[in-house]
Design an enzyme around this catalytic site. Structure first.
Site, mmCIF file in Angstrom:
data_model
loop_
_atom_site.group_PDB
_atom_site.id
_atom_site.type_symbol
_atom_site.label_atom_id
_atom_site.label_comp_id
_atom_site.label_asym_id
_atom_site.label_seq_id
_atom_site.Cartn_x
_atom_site.Cartn_y
_atom_site.Cartn_z
ATOM 1 N N LYS A 106 0.603 -1.015 -0.477
ATOM 2 C CA LYS A 106 0.173 -0.120 -0.144
ATOM 3 C C LYS A 106 0.906 1.196 -0.269
ATOM 4 O O LYS A 106 0.564 2.531 -0.372
ATOM 5 C CB LYS A 106 -0.554 0.070 0.820
ATOM 6 N N VAL A 133 -5.275 -2.513 -0.079
ATOM 7 C CA VAL A 133 -6.462 -2.357 0.572
ATOM 8 C C VAL A 133 -7.821 -3.570 1.778
ATOM 9 O O VAL A 133 -7.506 -3.547 0.370
ATOM 10 C CB VAL A 133 -6.941 -0.995 -0.311
ATOM 11 N N GLY A 135 -7.088 -5.955 2.929
ATOM 12 C CA GLY A 135 -6.291 -7.449 3.477
ATOM 13 C C GLY A 135 -7.207 -7.718 2.610
ATOM 14 O O GLY A 135 -7.479 -7.714 0.908
ATOM 15 N N LYS A 206 -4.031 4.135 2.035
ATOM 16 C CA LYS A 206 -5.189 3.188 1.676
ATOM 17 C C LYS A 206 -6.421 4.557 1.415
ATOM 18 O O LYS A 206 -6.795 4.345 -0.153
ATOM 19 C CB LYS A 206 -5.839 2.383 2.596
#
Lengths: 432, 432
Positions: A106, A133, A135, A206
């Site tokens: 990220k 972003v 998981g 993110k």
């Protein structure tokens, strides 16, 4: 089915990488059936070969990541080492040598996404990063593909599990920040140095990625306003409860009402208990998306962890392998809208402000005048004397929607009033 | 960008179709940028041309859908007429004449998905149908692509907005089924003939589609066990509340613990208030997915309506257009696992059973014996005399996990006991 395998180079073999390698082995038949060809782990680049986990052929392990991505026979490079360098150079080198790339990075994507996409485009290869972003939560693919025919106006999410764990703990037990952080550290939810999480850097990266995808524009990490959650107190939670709210660290990406610009920000905010994001507990993540046609959508799941992140990496790996077999590539960066990113001052939202004031007649009138002078309309005021007396009272003001710049001006002026002893807290109110 | 437009034929111009046409016009530039070529509405087939809405060029409207899909210059056929015929023949004809297809037709996909996928495969064209399940919620793409590297074990969802509206109303106001249905009808959430919704046919079609995609196996509509929600009573909601539960109409697709078979079913069930699905209100849909690596994911949003469904159709349209420009196709049917679908009797879950029994000593012992004889272990029993006396009492039994066949045998035997006057309700308990 093609019998010649697609070759995968794995960069990094920590918590995520070792799960990727494990699933590639244990689910080899499923992956082959879904791709249309077998996939083979062709090399694993690590810093400390002695630490490579069970189940990986030692002959595949190397400390020379550069040589691995330059081999020329690698179809897909999976980058799970994180950080800016050497990840960035390895990824661009991979493109130059004919590989597509799946990344979970990220920080790198938020900082250098445009350059990496450009490198992928020049090479005619894929760059996928669902795992970067939230998981395992399928988010980038739905935003980029499922909603490709829609117009997204707002993305608001809990995208950092560590801080959600801490805030949830503070809310449910009344613990203070430090106590909740200590528990998160003890349980492995927070790292020894929790700065990236609690100061909102992780969430900001993110937010930059999400805003770029949602609005088909380039949003850099520096464009994201960022406030951490280390100053949220038990008193803030008590205030939130009085309003039927809880407090979450939110990443919010918005298109301006006129459509001509966007904003991206990360900060703690009060949200109503009835909002779907309010019930996201523990280390879970969830992202709420509002679009013209689809309306309100929410995506929920584990935002981190080896296996969940590996699931997202492998979903991308299957897609990239399928693209290679078809001689095609998936959607690249879509930044055609080129919308400017407005500063935080332009953001319009509501505010919850706690003031310590002198407990005497006329104070409320003075305070209300300051709000009015700055064009900030007051929704409710709650005034209460302190139980310890001492001539002080507290005043809680909740505003209607106003720009952040107006609010800042208001607060600045309030601080200059003799009757205002201090501004105890300012918190934005979202999700209404 | 390519300047020659891709041509789209729209079959059906009702609530969804007219939204698709509207968005294709108003968002033409965005769609072109996202696809890499403009898209052009080349024809609209309807039954009653007089009803075609504003904004559609009358010259494009035809009642001859067959001639439209046979034109040979159509790139993508968007089928939003619903039902089995003529939709099925039109779709296969479209493939034969070189078009790819985007469909929102859950009934057809559930019944003939395999044949349609085969036709698409033979023609080398795409068949996409995100809108067929849970309206705008991106679900099929995440299951089929984002989780392609994972192993899905369970899909459990609220996939019918009409019945969720009715059950939510019953729960929140204490209304009976008929009263809540009447309100749903008045508000336009239920059709004049609500059978497809309230008897679970609509949800069963979606369950068949979801199970097929989740387990990479073929699951036909006939394979799905189905129970409607017309017999859920206020008393059931009271019982649910006593257990800290609410009642939802759930579509549940499960892989057996040994991995060798799957089940798919639709029925009302109690779920704990703490479960994410419990807080899905009104006509919203949500689907909870459990997989090996990703863990628990949830997808939430509007499950029906013109604009949300159009959003899903347009997402597919962009993907299919991109595939055509790349000379590629997306993932087709994946049924390689070929897992058998087990009958409902093999399903293992918990049960909440209300019995009307004689109010005299020994009844509980008799009842408990019947459960034990059928291998169904009891978790809790609550026994209470009726306020009206009359020698009757009610007995509420909640079991541990048991097979549906064992539970059916138990209930059959209970009905034969002299002391059991009647079985007031049987409801499965899920989500624990």
């Amino acid at each position: 089915m093609r019998t010649r395998p697609l070759k995968v180079a794995l960069l990094g073999c920590g918590v995520v990488g070792s799960e990727v390698a494990r699933i590639m082995t244990t689910h080899a038949d499923d992956l082959a059936a879904r791709i249309g060809a077998p996939v083979e782990l062709a090399g694993v680049a690590v810093r400390r070969p002695s630490r490579v986990r069970a189940g990986i052929d030692p002959a595949l392990v190397t400390t020379d990541a550069t040589a691995l991505v330059k081999r020329g026979d690698i179809d897909v490079v999976v980058e799970v080492i994180g950080g800016i360098e050497p990840a960035r150079t390895l990824i661009t080198t991979a493109f130059e040598h004919g590989a597509s790339v799946v990344s979970a990075n990220k920080a790198l994507l938020a900082q250098d996404g445009a350059a990496l996409h450009a490198a992928a485009g020049e090479a005619g290869k894929d760059l996928y990063y669902e795992a970067a972003v939230a998981g395992a939560i399928p988010l980038i693919r739905p935003l980029r593909e499922s909603l490709a025919g829609d117009k997204i106006n707002r993305v608001m999410g809990i995208v950092n599990g560590t801080t959600n764990f801490i805030l949830d703990k503070m809310d449910s037990t009344g613990a203070g920040y430090q106590e909740a952080l200590d528990e998160a550290t003890a349980l492995g939810y927070a790292e020894a140095d929790p700065t990236a999480d609690v100061e909102g850097f992780d969430a900001a990266a993110k937010a930059a990625i999400l805003a770029g995808i949602a609005f088909h524009s380039r949003v850099r990490l520096d464009d994201v306003y960022r406030e951490g959650m280390t100053e949220v107190t038990s008193a803030d939670f008590a205030s939130a409860r009085n309003m039927g709210c809880t407090i979450k660290l939110l990443a919010i990406c918005e298109r301006a009402a006129d459509g001509g610009s966007v904003t991206a920000r990360v900060h703690p905010a009060m949200i109503p208990l009835t909002h779907p994001l309010a019930s996201v507990r523990g280390a879970y993540n969830a992202v709420f998306v509002e679009s013209d046609a689809a309306g309100q959508l929410m995506f929920y799941g584990p935002g981190a962890g080896g296996a969940p992140t590996a699931s997202a990496v492998l979903g991308d790996l299957v897609a990239v392998c399928r693209n290679r077999l078809a001689g095609a590539t998936g959607p690249g960066e879509s930044a055609y809208a080129a919308l400017p990113v407005s500063p935080m001052g332009d953001v319009v939202t509501r505010y919850h402000i706690s003031l310590d004031v002198a407990d005497k007649p006329g104070v409320l009138a003075q305070v209300a005048t300051v709000f009015a002078e700055h064009g900030v309309s007051i929704d409710t005021v709650r005034q209460q004397g302190r139980p310890d007396g001492g001539g002080e009272a507290s005043l809680v003001v909740v505003t209607h929607r106003a720009s952040d710049a107006s609010l800042s001006g208001t607060v600045e002026a309030l601080r200059n009033l003799d009757t205002v002893r201090g501004v105890a807290s300012i918190m934005r109110v979202e999700g209404e």
